[in-house]
Design an enzyme around this catalytic site. Structure first.
Site, PDB file in Angstrom:
ATOM      1  N   HIS A 126      67.401 100.509  71.960  1.00  0.00           N
ATOM      2  CA  HIS A 126      66.871  99.352  72.963  1.00  0.00           C
ATOM      3  C   HIS A 126      66.748  98.313  72.004  1.00  0.00           C
ATOM      4  O   HIS A 126      66.035  97.274  72.500  1.00  0.00           O
ATOM      5  CB  HIS A 126      65.618 100.093  73.692  1.00  0.00           C
ATOM      6  CG  HIS A 126      66.191 100.951  74.800  1.00  0.00           C
ATOM      7  ND1 HIS A 126      64.945 101.570  75.475  1.00  0.00           N
ATOM      8  CD2 HIS A 126      67.137 101.573  75.142  1.00  0.00           C
ATOM      9  CE1 HIS A 126      65.487 102.693  76.147  1.00  0.00           C
ATOM     10  NE2 HIS A 126      66.832 102.330  76.155  1.00  0.00           N
ATOM     11  N   CYS A 134      70.421  84.492  69.266  1.00  0.00           N
ATOM     12  CA  CYS A 134      70.847  83.501  70.108  1.00  0.00           C
ATOM     13  C   CYS A 134      70.960  83.936  71.546  1.00  0.00           C
ATOM     14  O   CYS A 134      71.734  85.268  71.769  1.00  0.00           O
ATOM     15  CB  CYS A 134      72.130  82.486  69.752  1.00  0.00           C
ATOM     16  SG  CYS A 134      72.432  81.154  70.969  1.00  0.00           S
ATOM     17  N   CYS A 155      67.741  78.292  68.901  1.00  0.00           N
ATOM     18  CA  CYS A 155      68.859  78.913  67.920  1.00  0.00           C
ATOM     19  C   CYS A 155      69.099  77.834  67.003  1.00  0.00           C
ATOM     20  O   CYS A 155      69.431  76.654  67.458  1.00  0.00           O
ATOM     21  CB  CYS A 155      70.001  79.141  68.710  1.00  0.00           C
ATOM     22  SG  CYS A 155      71.530  79.342  67.499  1.00  0.00           S
ATOM     23  N   THR A 196      58.563 110.416  75.281  1.00  0.00           N
ATOM     24  CA  THR A 196      59.296 109.572  76.393  1.00  0.00           C
ATOM     25  C   THR A 196      58.918 110.146  77.909  1.00  0.00           C
ATOM     26  O   THR A 196      58.977 111.259  77.896  1.00  0.00           O
ATOM     27  CB  THR A 196      60.770 109.594  76.313  1.00  0.00           C
ATOM     28  OG1 THR A 196      61.477 108.667  77.149  1.00  0.00           O
ATOM     29  CG2 THR A 196      61.397 110.860  76.035  1.00  0.00           C
ATOM     30  N   SER A 197      58.937 109.286  78.735  1.00  0.00           N
ATOM     31  CA  SER A 197      58.623 109.653  80.101  1.00  0.00           C
ATOM     32  C   SER A 197      59.955 110.206  80.930  1.00  0.00           C
ATOM     33  O   SER A 197      59.841 110.757  81.923  1.00  0.00           O
ATOM     34  CB  SER A 197      58.000 108.483  80.978  1.00  0.00           C
ATOM     35  OG  SER A 197      58.803 107.437  80.836  1.00  0.00           O
TER      36      SER A 197
END
Ligand code: BV8
Ligand code: ZN
Length: 247
Positions: A126, A134, A155, A196-197
């Protein structure tokens, strides 16, 4: 109902015998470092809703608000240190690699604490909250910056808006990460899911995929989750206590 002692012994045996271990971690592994989880009682998203902030639409609509949330999170977690859960996973990786085995740590966490603890084979599916990039994919500029950011970072290459280097809802996971995940799910004989769910896709399907291919699945989470059904062995309690005991 197996006695906890027997369950611990069996989990330890699996961790000692594995030739190729895959791990998936979520926010619960960083909870004992003081990093708020997403959906627990102290969940980050309690006061916010994912749809409002962690999406390209939210960023297009109000980049200042989205950046305010990420700058708040970055400031909150910048000084946090890895906890015993992270360190147990570093130890597990070292032992498996030393005996010539294979190892991959897939993480949904964007806090960088696995790397800070010393994990090497980390796949951050993730993204990374410390990366700024950018907003225009055609530009390609990006940089890891752990410092204080402007309220609306630009940027330096094209002058356009910059965005956090994370994967938002509705965005595809990085291709190279998915290739690595596929290699792990195909080859692992053990898949450990921690903190983790089991709500966010496609990460929530990895344990099922590993099980279908014959891997043994172990879950370590504070409370039962939809992934508890996929687990051959499930341990419910703090990862910072359970993982060091298993490893
Ligand atoms: C994609 C980065 C397709 C950003 C994150 C229906 C409607 C709308 C969308 C969907 C839908 N169904 C599926 C989707 C897709 C969507 C999704 O899954 N939505 C969910 C909400 C239903 N998924 C996506 O959009 C993904 N992309 O599918 O793309 C595509 C394909 C091709 C081309 C274009 C598009 C992208 C998902 C990634 C989203 N980004 N984060 C940021 O961080 O700001 S997700 C976010 O949730 C974090 O990464 C977090 O890690 C992740 C998962 O949460 P958890 O880690 O599990 O954390 P949580 O708080 O939920 O749970 C913590 C657990 O720990 C709890 O169980 C708790 O009990 C436990 N715990 C607490 N303390 C401890 C503990 N355990 C042990 N010890 C403790 N001490
Ligand atoms: Zn640019």
């Amino acid at each position: 109902m197996r006695l906890p002692g027997e369950k611990v012994e069996e989990a330890r045996r699996l961790l000692e015998e594995t030739r190729f271990a895959g791990v998936l971690t979520g926010a619960g592994v960083s909870a004992e470092s003081g990093v708020p989880t997403f959906r627990g009682k102290d969940g980050l998203w309690k006061q916010f809703r994912a749809e409002e902030l962690a999406t390209p639409e939210a960023f297009a609509r109000d980049p200042g608000l989205v950046w305010e949330w990420y700058r708040w999170r970055r400031n909150l977690i910048r000084e946090k240190e890895p906890n015993p859960a992270h360190r147990a996973l570093v130890e597990l990786e070292k032992r498996i690699l030393e005996r010539g085995g294979e190892f991959g740590l897939i993480t949904q966490n964007v806090d960088g604490l696995h790397e800070k603890a010393g994990s090497r084979r980390v796949i951050p599916i993730h993204g990374n909250i410390w990366e700024v990039r950018c907003a225009d994919p055609a530009c390609g500029w990006k940089k890891v910056d752990r410092g204080e950011l402007d309220p609306l970072p630009r940027c330096p290459e094209c002058g356009g808006l910059a965005r956090p280097g994370v994967v938002w809802f509705g965005e595809a996971l990085p291709e190279e990460a998915l290739v690595e995940v596929e290699r792990i799910l195909r080859g692992c004989d053990l898949f450990l899911v921690a903190g983790t769910s089991g709500v966010v896709q496609p990460a929530a399907s990895f344990a099922w995929a590993a099980r279908r291919r014959g891997a043994k699945v172990i879950e370590v989470n504070l409370v039962p989750t939809p992934l508890t059904q996929a687990a051959h062995l499930a341990f419910h309690g703090p990862a910072g206590e359970i993982l060091p005991r298993l490893v």
